[in-house]
Design a protein around this motif. Sequence first.
Motif, short mmCIF file in Angstrom:
data_model
loop_
_atom_site.label_atom_id
_atom_site.label_comp_id
_atom_site.label_asym_id
_atom_site.label_seq_id
_atom_site.Cartn_x
_atom_site.Cartn_y
_atom_site.Cartn_z
N SER A 42 99.65 11.84 46.63
CA SER A 42 98.56 11.53 47.54
C SER A 42 98.79 10.25 48.33
N ASP A 43 99.95 9.60 48.12
CA ASP A 43 100.19 8.33 48.81
C ASP A 43 101.12 8.50 50.01
N THR A 88 102.06 9.57 54.02
CA THR A 88 101.55 9.72 55.38
C THR A 88 102.13 11.01 55.95
N ARG A 110 95.97 16.33 50.70
CA ARG A 110 95.98 15.17 49.81
C ARG A 110 96.52 13.90 50.45
N ARG A 137 97.22 10.48 52.34
CA ARG A 137 96.35 9.32 52.56
C ARG A 137 96.04 9.12 54.03
N MET A 138 96.94 9.62 54.91
CA MET A 138 96.74 9.48 56.35
C MET A 138 97.47 10.61 57.06
N ASP A 191 93.68 11.13 61.39
CA ASP A 191 93.42 9.69 61.38
C ASP A 191 93.86 9.05 62.69
N SER A 212 104.00 2.66 56.29
CA SER A 212 104.12 3.91 55.53
C SER A 212 105.52 4.00 54.94
#
Length: 212
Positions: A4-5, A7, A27, A29-30, A50, A94
Motif C-alpha cells: 500500500s506504500d 505510487t 491500495r 497511497r497515491m 491525486d 516516491s
Amino acid sequence: MIESDVTVILADGQFPAHPIPLAILRRARMVICCDGAAQKLIGSGIRMPDYVVGDLDSLNMELLDRLGDKVVRIESQESNDLTKAFELALSMNSEKIVILGATGLREDHTLGNISLLSRYAENADVLMYTDYGRFMAIYETTTIPSHKGQQVSLFSLTPNTPISYKGLKWDITERPLLSWWEGTLNEALGDSFTVIFEGGRVLVYQAYMQKV
C-alpha cells in the motif's frame, strides 16, 4: 501481497482489468494519471486521481474544473506524459512506483512505454504491470523470485552484452540476445531464477498464472 506504500502512475492505455493491477490501483497511497487516464479512472468508480499530469488536451473544461488543484499542466513536447508523471512522482519522494495502463492500445505507444522502464528504474524502484504480467528492468546480475511453471521472457536493450541465466527451463551461458525474440517464452523451474550479466540493461517479463 499487494503493498500500500506505492505510487501508481496510470497511463492512458488500456485500463486495467486483471485483479492484480486493480488491487494495486485500489491500495496505492497515491495515483498520478497521465492526461486522459483521469477520465478512465473516474469512470471506473475505483477512486479519484491525486494528480493529473500532461498537456491536458484530452480533458474537457468541466472535468478540469472538477479536478481543480489536482491538475499539473506541463506542455513541453520534450517528453511524453508518462515521463512527466514519473518526474512528478520523483519530486514527491516516491521510492516505489508502479506503472499501470501503459500497454494494450497502439503498439508504438506500448513499445515506447515499456522501453522507458529501463530509464526510470535508474532513479526508483519501478515495476510495470499489465493485464497479463509484470515487467521490471535490471542492470546487473539479479536473482528474481518466481514460481515453478511461470512463463518468463527476457529482452536485452544492450544486445552485445553476454547474458547467462539459471533456473529457467532453457538456460543460456554467456550469450548475447541480439534480437528481442531470442529471450522469450521461457519457464521458471522453481521459486527463483538468476540473470547473470554486467554493464547492460535487461527487461524481465513474468506472466501471471491467473488469467482475467
